[in-house]
Design a protein around this motif. Structure first.
Motif, PDB file in Angstrom:
ATOM      1  N   ARG A 115       4.406   1.559  -3.352  1.00 60.88           N
ATOM      2  CA  ARG A 115       4.621   2.750  -3.857  1.00 60.88           C
ATOM      3  C   ARG A 115       3.214   2.882  -4.529  1.00 60.88           C
ATOM      4  O   ARG A 115       2.833   3.769  -5.392  1.00 60.88           O
ATOM      5  CB  ARG A 115       5.591   2.921  -5.120  1.00 60.88           C
ATOM      6  CG  ARG A 115       6.989   2.765  -4.375  1.00 60.88           C
ATOM      7  CD  ARG A 115       7.765   3.417  -5.442  1.00 60.88           C
ATOM      8  NE  ARG A 115       9.246   3.228  -5.303  1.00 60.88           N
ATOM      9  CZ  ARG A 115      10.183   3.598  -4.257  1.00 60.88           C
ATOM     10  NH1 ARG A 115       9.486   4.290  -3.158  1.00 60.88           N
ATOM     11  NH2 ARG A 115      11.493   3.230  -4.061  1.00 60.88           N
ATOM     12  N   THR A 116       2.004   2.362  -3.750  1.00 67.20           N
ATOM     13  CA  THR A 116       0.816   2.581  -4.349  1.00 67.20           C
ATOM     14  C   THR A 116      -0.324   3.127  -3.228  1.00 67.20           C
ATOM     15  O   THR A 116      -1.212   3.307  -3.597  1.00 67.20           O
ATOM     16  CB  THR A 116       0.266   1.153  -5.011  1.00 67.20           C
ATOM     17  OG1 THR A 116       0.118   0.040  -4.136  1.00 67.20           O
ATOM     18  CG2 THR A 116       1.109   0.698  -6.224  1.00 67.20           C
ATOM     19  N   GLU A 117       0.211   2.826  -2.198  1.00 66.05           N
ATOM     20  CA  GLU A 117      -0.699   3.014  -0.857  1.00 66.05           C
ATOM     21  C   GLU A 117      -0.717   4.360  -0.344  1.00 66.05           C
ATOM     22  O   GLU A 117      -1.626   4.800   0.096  1.00 66.05           O
ATOM     23  CB  GLU A 117      -0.289   2.010   0.193  1.00 66.05           C
ATOM     24  CG  GLU A 117      -0.654   0.416  -0.240  1.00 66.05           C
ATOM     25  CD  GLU A 117      -0.401  -0.181   0.974  1.00 66.05           C
ATOM     26  OE1 GLU A 117      -1.257  -0.737   1.789  1.00 66.05           O
ATOM     27  OE2 GLU A 117       0.883  -0.627   1.126  1.00 66.05           O
ATOM     28  N   GLY A 118       0.441   4.960  -0.383  1.00 64.02           N
ATOM     29  CA  GLY A 118       0.827   6.336   0.338  1.00 64.02           C
ATOM     30  C   GLY A 118       1.301   6.055   1.526  1.00 64.02           C
ATOM     31  O   GLY A 118       1.301   5.166   1.970  1.00 64.02           O
ATOM     32  N   LEU A 119       1.950   7.248   1.995  1.00 66.66           N
ATOM     33  CA  LEU A 119       2.473   7.291   3.239  1.00 66.66           C
ATOM     34  C   LEU A 119       1.789   8.018   4.318  1.00 66.66           C
ATOM     35  O   LEU A 119       1.662   9.096   3.984  1.00 66.66           O
ATOM     36  CB  LEU A 119       3.973   7.960   3.009  1.00 66.66           C
ATOM     37  CG  LEU A 119       4.845   7.147   2.236  1.00 66.66           C
ATOM     38  CD1 LEU A 119       5.919   8.027   1.747  1.00 66.66           C
ATOM     39  CD2 LEU A 119       5.316   5.985   2.749  1.00 66.66           C
ATOM     40  N   ASN A 169       2.880  -4.989   3.981  1.00 61.70           N
ATOM     41  CA  ASN A 169       2.218  -4.990   2.547  1.00 61.70           C
ATOM     42  C   ASN A 169       0.749  -5.064   2.835  1.00 61.70           C
ATOM     43  O   ASN A 169      -0.025  -5.563   3.675  1.00 61.70           O
ATOM     44  CB  ASN A 169       2.668  -5.900   1.413  1.00 61.70           C
ATOM     45  CG  ASN A 169       2.258  -7.171   1.868  1.00 61.70           C
ATOM     46  OD1 ASN A 169       1.115  -7.654   1.763  1.00 61.70           O
ATOM     47  ND2 ASN A 169       3.280  -8.061   2.354  1.00 61.70           N
ATOM     48  N   ALA A 170       0.085  -4.345   1.635  1.00 63.96           N
ATOM     49  CA  ALA A 170      -1.496  -4.239   1.821  1.00 63.96           C
ATOM     50  C   ALA A 170      -2.213  -5.565   2.090  1.00 63.96           C
ATOM     51  O   ALA A 170      -3.330  -5.692   2.758  1.00 63.96           O
ATOM     52  CB  ALA A 170      -1.956  -3.531   0.686  1.00 63.96           C
ATOM     53  N   ASN A 171      -1.661  -6.720   1.465  1.00 65.16           N
ATOM     54  CA  ASN A 171      -2.350  -7.848   1.696  1.00 65.16           C
ATOM     55  C   ASN A 171      -2.185  -8.652   3.020  1.00 65.16           C
ATOM     56  O   ASN A 171      -3.074  -9.558   3.361  1.00 65.16           O
ATOM     57  CB  ASN A 171      -1.987  -8.782   0.746  1.00 65.16           C
ATOM     58  CG  ASN A 171      -2.299  -8.477  -0.860  1.00 65.16           C
ATOM     59  OD1 ASN A 171      -3.458  -7.762  -0.944  1.00 65.16           O
ATOM     60  ND2 ASN A 171      -1.748  -8.595  -1.700  1.00 65.16           N
ATOM     61  N   ASP A 172      -1.183  -8.431   3.505  1.00 65.17           N
ATOM     62  CA  ASP A 172      -0.554  -9.265   4.770  1.00 65.17           C
ATOM     63  C   ASP A 172      -0.494  -8.526   6.323  1.00 65.17           C
ATOM     64  O   ASP A 172      -0.074  -9.189   7.111  1.00 65.17           O
ATOM     65  CB  ASP A 172       0.965 -10.015   4.488  1.00 65.17           C
ATOM     66  CG  ASP A 172       0.735 -10.916   3.275  1.00 65.17           C
ATOM     67  OD1 ASP A 172      -0.215 -11.511   3.227  1.00 65.17           O
ATOM     68  OD2 ASP A 172       1.852 -10.860   2.583  1.00 65.17           O
ATOM     69  N   ARG A 173      -0.506  -7.107   6.055  1.00 72.89           N
ATOM     70  CA  ARG A 173      -0.568  -6.367   7.424  1.00 72.89           C
ATOM     71  C   ARG A 173      -1.520  -6.862   8.295  1.00 72.89           C
ATOM     72  O   ARG A 173      -2.837  -7.054   8.044  1.00 72.89           O
ATOM     73  CB  ARG A 173      -0.700  -4.932   7.155  1.00 72.89           C
ATOM     74  CG  ARG A 173       0.284  -3.971   6.780  1.00 72.89           C
ATOM     75  CD  ARG A 173       0.053  -2.554   6.850  1.00 72.89           C
ATOM     76  NE  ARG A 173       0.977  -2.145   5.865  1.00 72.89           N
ATOM     77  CZ  ARG A 173       0.784  -1.566   4.834  1.00 72.89           C
ATOM     78  NH1 ARG A 173      -0.379  -1.726   4.248  1.00 72.89           N
ATOM     79  NH2 ARG A 173       1.869  -1.122   3.957  1.00 72.89           N
ATOM     80  N   PRO A 174      -1.245  -6.720   9.620  1.00 73.59           N
ATOM     81  CA  PRO A 174      -2.266  -6.968  10.572  1.00 73.59           C
ATOM     82  C   PRO A 174      -3.342  -6.143  10.450  1.00 73.59           C
ATOM     83  O   PRO A 174      -2.860  -4.979  10.287  1.00 73.59           O
ATOM     84  CB  PRO A 174      -1.254  -7.104  11.777  1.00 73.59           C
ATOM     85  CG  PRO A 174       0.025  -7.346  11.404  1.00 73.59           C
ATOM     86  CD  PRO A 174       0.245  -6.755  10.260  1.00 73.59           C
ATOM     87  N   ALA A 175      -4.589  -6.620  11.160  1.00 70.19           N
ATOM     88  CA  ALA A 175      -5.793  -5.821  11.057  1.00 70.19           C
ATOM     89  C   ALA A 175      -5.414  -4.377  11.887  1.00 70.19           C
ATOM     90  O   ALA A 175      -5.807  -3.327  11.651  1.00 70.19           O
ATOM     91  CB  ALA A 175      -6.940  -6.613  11.505  1.00 70.19           C
ATOM     92  N   ALA A 176      -4.839  -4.658  13.026  1.00 64.95           N
ATOM     93  CA  ALA A 176      -4.537  -3.504  13.861  1.00 64.95           C
ATOM     94  C   ALA A 176      -3.861  -2.305  13.255  1.00 64.95           C
ATOM     95  O   ALA A 176      -3.888  -1.161  13.408  1.00 64.95           O
ATOM     96  CB  ALA A 176      -3.947  -3.954  15.339  1.00 64.95           C
ATOM     97  N   VAL A 177      -2.654  -2.928  12.466  1.00 64.12           N
ATOM     98  CA  VAL A 177      -1.989  -1.999  11.792  1.00 64.12           C
ATOM     99  C   VAL A 177      -2.519  -1.254  10.701  1.00 64.12           C
ATOM    100  O   VAL A 177      -2.489  -0.119  10.319  1.00 64.12           O
ATOM    101  CB  VAL A 177      -0.544  -2.541  11.117  1.00 64.12           C
ATOM    102  CG1 VAL A 177       0.387  -1.824  10.224  1.00 64.12           C
ATOM    103  CG2 VAL A 177       0.114  -3.189  12.235  1.00 64.12           C
ATOM    104  N   ALA A 178      -3.315  -2.161   9.746  1.00 66.90           N
ATOM    105  CA  ALA A 178      -4.242  -1.480   8.689  1.00 66.90           C
ATOM    106  C   ALA A 178      -5.013  -0.340   9.164  1.00 66.90           C
ATOM    107  O   ALA A 178      -5.285   0.647   8.720  1.00 66.90           O
ATOM    108  CB  ALA A 178      -5.086  -2.729   7.963  1.00 66.90           C
ATOM    109  N   GLU A 179      -5.839  -0.701  10.396  1.00 69.26           N
ATOM    110  CA  GLU A 179      -6.649   0.341  11.081  1.00 69.26           C
ATOM    111  C   GLU A 179      -5.994   1.552  11.335  1.00 69.26           C
ATOM    112  O   GLU A 179      -6.468   2.675  11.025  1.00 69.26           O
ATOM    113  CB  GLU A 179      -7.392  -0.569  12.088  1.00 69.26           C
ATOM    114  CG  GLU A 179      -8.501   0.445  13.160  1.00 69.26           C
ATOM    115  CD  GLU A 179      -9.504   0.948  12.291  1.00 69.26           C
ATOM    116  OE1 GLU A 179     -10.278   1.771  12.795  1.00 69.26           O
ATOM    117  OE2 GLU A 179      -9.760   0.484  11.216  1.00 69.26           O
ATOM    118  N   LEU A 180      -4.772   1.444  12.070  1.00 67.24           N
ATOM    119  CA  LEU A 180      -3.960   2.591  12.344  1.00 67.24           C
ATOM    120  C   LEU A 180      -3.645   3.596  11.226  1.00 67.24           C
ATOM    121  O   LEU A 180      -3.730   4.732  11.124  1.00 67.24           O
ATOM    122  CB  LEU A 180      -2.755   2.014  13.201  1.00 67.24           C
ATOM    123  CG  LEU A 180      -1.924   3.489  13.554  1.00 67.24           C
ATOM    124  CD1 LEU A 180      -2.521   4.567  14.593  1.00 67.24           C
ATOM    125  CD2 LEU A 180      -0.847   2.797  14.277  1.00 67.24           C
TER     126      LEU A 180
END
Length: 188
Positions: free
Chosen positions: A103-107, A54-65
């Motif tokens: 359902r707010t971040e997009g795919l 989820n947007a709040n807990d994702r590891p930084a490397a995942v959020a960056e990808l």
């Protein structure tokens, strides 16, 4: 073709990976107006964990990808074949970027133009790995280039000792694949 930004991902972590060398060749032989950036962070992606997805807990490397895929006009993936399929690290990364439980971040992969290629020292190259990756992309609704297929079998014969792609047939297929990706992006 207007300028397009391609994020290139190698499914191999090896330092002397033929698949990473294929991506470097793609940078060299890319058509004008296509900028190919090779993603270097696959090793940093942790195992998929639904509790953190989820947007709040994702590891930084995942959020960056996820961010980099979203910002790219298209993807170029070079995959080796492990046990008749794609490497676990590549599948894991795809799992992380294929969801939006809120359902707010997009795919990031939804309708994203993508091209697949692969290199392997065997006589069948990465045929089955590419097929497995295409099946994954059916679920994510990723817009995959169908032709040409670039399967660099006996890949150790296609590169020189410095990692330069020297096989003219493979270079031709690579150019055609990149042109097909550019066409798919332009038609989007």
């Amino acid at each position: 073709m207007s300028d397009v930004k391609i994020l290139a991902i190698s499914g191999s972590l090896r330092a002397a990976s033929h698949n990473t060398w294929l991506l470097r060749a793609a940078q060299k032989f890319a058509p004008g107006g296509m900028d190919i950036e090779i993603y270097e962070g696959l090793r940093e992606i942790p195992p998929y964990d639904l509790d953190q997805d989820n947007a709040n807990d994702r590891p930084a490397a995942v959020a960056e990808l996820r961010r980099r895929i979203t910002e790219a006009d298209g993807l170029l993936i070079a995959t080796p074949e492990f046990n008749y399929s794609i490497p676990g690290v590549l599948k894991n990364a795809i799992d992380w970027v294929s969801t939006d439980w809120s359902r707010t971040e997009g795919l990031p992969l939804l309708h994203k133009p993508a091209a697949i290629m692969g290199a392997a020292p065997t006589n069948f190259g990465s045929v089955r790995a590419q097929l497995a990756l295409r099946q994954v992309f059916v679920w994510t609704h990723t817009d995959v280039v169908v032709r040409p297929e670039l399967i660099a079998f006996r890949s150790h014969e296609r590169f020189d000792d410095a990692g330069n792609l020297t096989d003219e047939d493979t270079i031709g297929l690579l150019r055609d694949l990149l042109a097909a990706l550019a066409e798919k992006i332009d038609g989007k």
